[in-house]
Each structure stands twice: as C-alpha cells, then as structure tokens.
Scaffold this active site. Structure first.
Site, PDB file in Angstrom:
ATOM      1  N   GLU A 117       0.844  -1.212   0.000  1.00  0.00           N
ATOM      2  CA  GLU A 117       0.000   0.000   0.000  1.00  0.00           C
ATOM      3  C   GLU A 117       0.872   1.252   0.000  1.00  0.00           C
ATOM      4  OE1 GLU A 117      -2.920   0.406   3.221  1.00  0.00           O
ATOM      5  OE2 GLU A 117      -2.664   2.572   3.045  1.00  0.00           O
ATOM      6  N   CYS A 165      -7.759   4.054   8.183  1.00  0.00           N
ATOM      7  CA  CYS A 165      -9.064   3.511   7.812  1.00  0.00           C
ATOM      8  C   CYS A 165      -9.902   3.276   9.068  1.00  0.00           C
ATOM      9  CB  CYS A 165      -8.875   2.211   7.060  1.00  0.00           C
ATOM     10  SG  CYS A 165     -10.419   1.354   6.814  1.00  0.00           S
ATOM     11  N   ASN A 206      -2.788  -5.488   8.914  1.00  0.00           N
ATOM     12  CA  ASN A 206      -3.820  -5.145   9.905  1.00  0.00           C
ATOM     13  C   ASN A 206      -4.022  -6.282  10.898  1.00  0.00           C
ATOM     14  OD1 ASN A 206      -6.654  -6.470   9.454  1.00  0.00           O
ATOM     15  ND2 ASN A 206      -5.875  -6.078   7.396  1.00  0.00           N
ATOM     16  N   SER A 244      -0.552 -10.181   6.577  1.00  0.00           N
ATOM     17  CA  SER A 244      -1.487  -9.057   6.648  1.00  0.00           C
ATOM     18  C   SER A 244      -1.087  -8.080   7.753  1.00  0.00           C
ATOM     19  CB  SER A 244      -2.900  -9.596   6.906  1.00  0.00           C
ATOM     20  OG  SER A 244      -3.680  -8.611   7.514  1.00  0.00           O
TER      21      SER A 244
HETATM   22 FE1  F3S Z   1      -9.811  -0.284   2.574  1.00  0.00          FE
HETATM   23 FE2  F3S Z   1      -9.732  -0.050   5.141  1.00  0.00          FE
HETATM   24 FE3  F3S Z   1      -9.987  -2.356   4.113  1.00  0.00          FE
HETATM   25  S1  F3S Z   1      -8.511   0.988   3.710  1.00  0.00           S
HETATM   26  S2  F3S Z   1      -8.938  -2.244   2.195  1.00  0.00           S
HETATM   27  S3  F3S Z   1     -11.444  -0.667   3.998  1.00  0.00           S
HETATM   28  S4  F3S Z   1      -8.805  -1.856   5.885  1.00  0.00           S
END
Ligand code: F3S
Length: 656
Positions: free
Chosen positions: A127, A197, A227, A225
C-alpha cells in the site's frame, strides 16, 4: 470449566477487501479470463479458492496472458503501473480500496503543489509503495513517531517547508496521534490528513476492549497481513494471544485456563475461516454453541445493511475540528459534519461528543462505491425533541433556546436541536429594536403554533418579555420608596424633563432637577440612551407616578461656596455682564457675584464698561455672602492699595 467465547463484531472482511474479492469473483462467475497483480488479499484460503476458479496471481505485468484482464488489488498500485497497462492496452479492473485511492489523490495534489509529503507507515508494504508511486515530488516514509522525530533532527530544512502528512490506512492510531502532536509542534506550514481507515480503527479499538475482558484471545488472519499483525499487537498487550492463519493451527492448550476467550479476525479473513475456527474450538469442547454464535454474527452482519433515512447506533471513532468519524457496525465509514451535529454553528464537535461515545444518528446518504455514509445527529435530536415543542404549542409553557440566525422577517431560535421561527413582531419587546442584537443570546419563548407534518414551529419571545415586564412592574410598585436610588436609561426627552426607564417603570426628572445650573432644556444636560443614577423624590403609588431627582446636594454650588470660599477669600472671577451699577463676575459654575461700581477702583468710575469688559478675568475679594437671598458681593478695590492721603491733600487746592 464453563467457558464463554466472544467474537468481535468487526471481525473479518473490511469494505475494501470485500469489494476487491467481489470484483474477482464476478470475473470468475462470468467466466471472463482474469489474473490479479499479486495476491488479491493476504489470505491463502481466498487466493487458493480463486485459483481453483481460474483467477490466479501474477507478479509482473509481462506475465499477464493475452486477452486477460488484470485486477489491481485493494492495496493500490503506483501510477506507473496504470500508465504501463494503458500504454500496452492491457485491460484492467481497479479494485483499489477507495480509502487508499483518496490517499493517492492527496499525495499527488500536495506534491504537485510543492509540499514534502510524509507518510507514516511501513515502506515495504504494497500500500505504501503504491502511495509513493503517486507522488509528483518529495515524499518520505516514517515507520513510527521515533523516525519522525529523527527526520526532523536530520533534516532541519524541512521545518521551513510546506509539509503534508498522511498515513498508511492500517497505521496504529495511538502512534499516529503521537506523530500528529509532534508534527504540529515542529512544522509551521503543515497539512494533516488523518487517513487511517475507520475499519482498521474499529477493529483495533474493539480488539483492545475485548482483550481487556478476556483471559485469552485468538486472532485469525494472514501472516503477511499488516492489519492482522496490528490486531495481534493490540491484543497481546492485554492478555495471552495466539495468531493463526488456519483452524488447524489451534491448540487446546492455548486456552486451557481461560474462562472467557475472545476471537477477532483481520480485514482479509473470510467468514468461512472464522466459522471453521469456531467449529474447531467447539470440537475441543469449549462449551457454547459456536454455530449459533456465528449465525448470530451473520444475522448481525445482514442487519447492518442500512438505507437512507434509517436510524443507526454509532460509536464515535475520531473527533476532528469539522466532523466526526463513526462506526455504525457496517462496513461503511460514517461521517457526521459539524453542521449535521448541531443546529448551533458556534458549537464544535469536541463540545458535543468524545471518542467512544455511543450516539443515535440518521443516515443521510450511503455511498456503496466509496464505502462511506453521511449521517446526521441534529435530525435525530430534532425529531425526538419536536414532540416537546408540539406539547408546548398554544400553552403557557415557556421554553428556552438560543438565537442562531437572523432571517428575513424574524429570527431562528434553536431549542434541543429544534428550529423555531420567531417573527420580527414577536422577537423583541418593542418593534423598533434591531434583531441583530438577539444573535447568540439565550432567550425564553412560547410556542404559538406548529405544523407537525412539516416539523415547523412558530414562537414568541415578546409574550414572555411582556409577562416578565408586568411582574417587574408589580414588584417595583410594591417596594418603591422615596429616597431609593436607581440606575435607569433615558428613554425620551420633553421640554420640561427627561423620562427614565427604571426597568419596566418610567419616572420623570424635571428639568429643574437635572442640574444646579440654569438649564434651558433637558437635552442640554442628558441624551436619550444615557444611563443616570437617579433617586426617588416623590411617588404616587395609586396614580403610578414617580418623580425623580438627578442633581446631587454635594454638587450644589452654594454648598461648594460655603465650604471653599468664605468671606475675605481672594479668587479669580470672570466678568459675565455689565450694568449701570456694576459688573457681574462668575466665581464657580452657578455662582455669580456683583462688583458694585464703587468697588471697582479707588478712582471714580463713570461706567463699568470704561474699565471692564465681558470675558475679562479679574482678581476679586469676597466681601459678603447672603445664602438666603443667594447674593454674593465682590470687591476689586479692596485688593488695590489706596493712594496716599497726604499726597492727595498736597495736590488739593488750598482754600485761603
Ligand atoms: Fe480499505 Fe480499510 Fe480495508 S482501507 S482495504 S477498507 S482496511
């Protein structure tokens, strides 16, 4: 041991991942040949499932087979990748998460404007590489607050530049807040975009809260991953936590001594895997129906589907200056602008809510493409509170509110989030008062009428003011006494006196009471609007009449004369008029004395004007004061030495 398992509500696919997987599945369903640039998400189960359906990952553009569509994953790609695809006419489907695409736009715009952009995140993550690839100028990446600190020390010249800061979407919020605080101190020309996010944020805060209540946590997600790694870090700080990619990695010993076990999952973990994990835990004889729990979780997910106009419960995630970000339990990120938080434009979001608050909101608009929704708090408040307005309509009930706007024909008063229109004729005590003076004032009003269907209400401030005035008047007449002192505003002037408002009751100061000096008309002493300290000279409670005094005894010039100018005092006086028998001279304001013609000089004066003129200042001696008749006598001659008698006699003709 009786055990309880709690599944985090936010566990599993986020909006962006769901969207990207959905795009890939659509290609598979339609049988359109497609490949993904890298693994569509960091989850081998999903990737393998897609491979079986003909959608497989490639590492390079050169590997895209002829006639195949390339699916760009939710992490996004550098601009150069898109340009290459277009140049080579390779069809592509952009599954970049809209939240990531927003960062691309910010970075492109700010670097093009000359800013140095600092990204907080992992420079090795796809990203972040994609974000860097959209920069049109200087861009830096810092992994954490410490690296940001180091950057400002190593590159002092950055402090004088225009800086923009953004973050990787999965960056830790606590670390971001430290970076934000530090950047505000160090960089003077700074733009900050909080691009973390909301889904990641919700998952993190939920995982934090859950892991504090549990004896152990299971975090399910891809090992690559970021997150999921963040979730593991968050939970591990609070209780023993295991990170698994597959249900087979679970070991019963992991929760041997746990009474309460929490389960959460990263944004790229499909529900199927969470279900399997729960089933495996069930087989390991943890008491509780996991099937039931999962079904419940699916039902909840289903119920999270919201439409415009729905009312939803939301948790406040971020409070900014102009808006708040909320989690409504669905995969959409909710935004409530400050205008939709309150009817009062002067109120800031931080005055109304704080992070973690649970609030009810109305959905204004759902944007499935962007994964966002706009919501309103003030509409919920207004609906709830309009009932109270309806009940008050036509009754004597007095409500309180704030004047928020002056509009054509009146003002808008907001009470508990409800807007009430008050016509100009009902807004002030008298018609000629300016409405602007009411702005931002707290006022009391009555509701005259409502239109329940259109949620409109009309009120009257005047009705309450009139009643208050009446009450004040009654109290005044009951308590007023001669000698009482009041402060009042001059309301009007006539030729014979000034009318003073004593707070609902008017009294008159006669012109003779305005000053000790001779006054032709009241306007020579006071003006309308002046605030005077007056005292009650006389009161007729029956006739409701009150006479006021204004001039004070200590200012009485005869008293000043008595105190400061006894007989024989020598002082300066100004000639104010001349007569056949002498001249009048002013000693102090209000005191004129007579210099008799015989007292002007030792020599014979035929007419006063031969030696004196109006306006001339002379030295005088006070020779007499008659306080009863208000008369003062001066002598100039008394201050002049008399000519010697012998000389006079010598000069006189001698009679033989
Ligand atoms: Fe987008 Fe948030 Fe998922 S940036 S890909 S909604 S973790």
């Amino acid at each position: 041991m009786k055990r309880e398992i709690i599944v985090a509500k936010s566990a599993g696919f986020c909006f962006g991942v769901k969207r990207a997987v959905g795009i890939a599945e659509e290609y598979a369903e339609k049988g359109i040949p497609a490949v993904t640039l890298g693994e569509i998400i960091h989850n081998p189960t999903v990737v393998d499932g897609l491979k079986e359906r003909g959608i497989y990952p490639v590492e390079e553009i050169s590997e895209v087979p002829e006639g195949c569509t390339l699916i760009l994953r939710s992490h996004g790609v550098p601009l150069s990748v898109v340009e290459e695809l277009e140049q080579k006419c390779i069809p592509y489907a952009d599954a970049t998460c809209p939240f990531v695409a927003r960062i691309h736009r910010i970075v492109a715009e700010r670097t093009a404007a000359g800013d140095t952009v600092i990204i907080t995140g992992n420079p090795d993550h796809a990203e972040v590489k994609g974000i860097i690839g959209h920069a049109k100028g200087d861009v830096r990446v810092v992994r954490n607050f410490k690296e940001l600190e180091k950057l400002s020390i190593n590159e002092k010249n950055l402090c004088a530049k225009c800086i923009t800061i953004v973050s990787q979407t999965t960056f830790l919020r606590a670390e971001w807040e430290k970076c934000e605080k530090f950047a505000k101190k160090v960089y003077t020309n700074l733009l900050i975009f909080d691009t973390i996010c909301n889904d990641a944020c919700t998952k993190q805060s939920e995982a934090d809260a859950l892991s504090r209540r549990c004896d152990g946590m299971v975090v399910v997600g891809g090992k690559k991953s970021s997150n999921t790694a963040r979730l593991w870090e968050t939970c591990a700080a609070n209780c023993p936590t295991v990170l698994i990619e597959y249900p087979s990695e679970l070991k019963p010993n992991d929760w041997k001594n746990c009474e309460v076990i929490g389960v959460t999952a990263g944004a790229s973990t499909p529900y199927g895997i969470i279900k399997e994990v729960l089933q495996t835990m069930s087989e390991n004889r943890v008491e509780n129906s996991f099937e039931e729990m999962l079904e419940q979780s699916f039902r909840e997910e289903e119920s999270k589907y919201v439409r415009n106009g729905d009312k939803v419960q939301a948790t406040v995630m971020v409070v900014k200056d102009t808006e708040i970000v909320v989690s409504v339990g669905s995969k959409h990120t909710g935004f409530v602008s400050s205008e939709e938080l309150s009817e009062d434009p002067s109120v800031k979001p931080a005055d109304l809510v704080k992070v973690g608050d649970e609030i009810t909101l109305k959905v204004l608009h759902v944007n499935d493409a962007d994964g966002t929704m706009t919501l309103s708090k003030k509409k919920v408040d207004a609906e709830k509170n309009f009932q109270a307005i309806e009940e008050a309509a036509g009754t004597d009930k007095i409500l309180e509110g704030t004047v928020v706007e002056v509009v054509r024909g009146g003002v808008i008063v907001v009470t508990d989030g409800v807007r009430v229109f008050v016509p100009a004729s009902q807004a002030t005590a008298s018609r000629n008062e300016a409405l602007e003076g009411l702005l931002k004032q707290n006022v009391k009003f009555r509701v005259l009428e409502v239109n329940a269907q259109r949620k409109r209400a009309i009120g009257s401030i005047r009705s309450v003011l009139a009643e208050e005035r009446k009450a004040r008047q009654a109290a005044f007449w009951e308590n007023v006494e001669v000698g009482q002192v009041f402060k009042g505003r001059v309301k009007s002037l006539t030729s014979y006196g000034a009318f003073v408002d004593l707070g609902g009751v008017d009294g008159m100061v006669h012109v003779s009471e305005l000053s000790w000096l001779r006054v032709a008309k009241p306007a020579d002493v006071v003006s309308v609007g002046d605030v005077l300290e007056v005292f009650v000279k006389d009161v007729d409670k029956e006739a409701k009449k009150i006479s006021l005094g204004y001039k004070k005894e200590e200012d009485n010039p005869w008293e000043i004369l008595k105190r400061d100018y006894p007989v024989d005092t020598v002082a300066k006086a100004k000639i104010v008029s001349l007569t056949a028998f002498g001249a009048f001279a002013n000693l102090i304001p209000g005191i004129d004395g007579l210099i008799h013609i015989s007292q002007i000089s030792h020599e014979r004066v035929a007419k006063p004007e031969d030696v004196l003129s109006v306006g001339q200042e002379v030295d005088v001696k006070i020779t007499d004061i008659d306080f009863d008749k208000h008369r003062v006598s001066f002598s100039m001659k008394a201050l002049i030495e008399a000519p010697a008698k012998e000389e006079a006699e010598e000069e006189a003709p001698v009679e033989e």
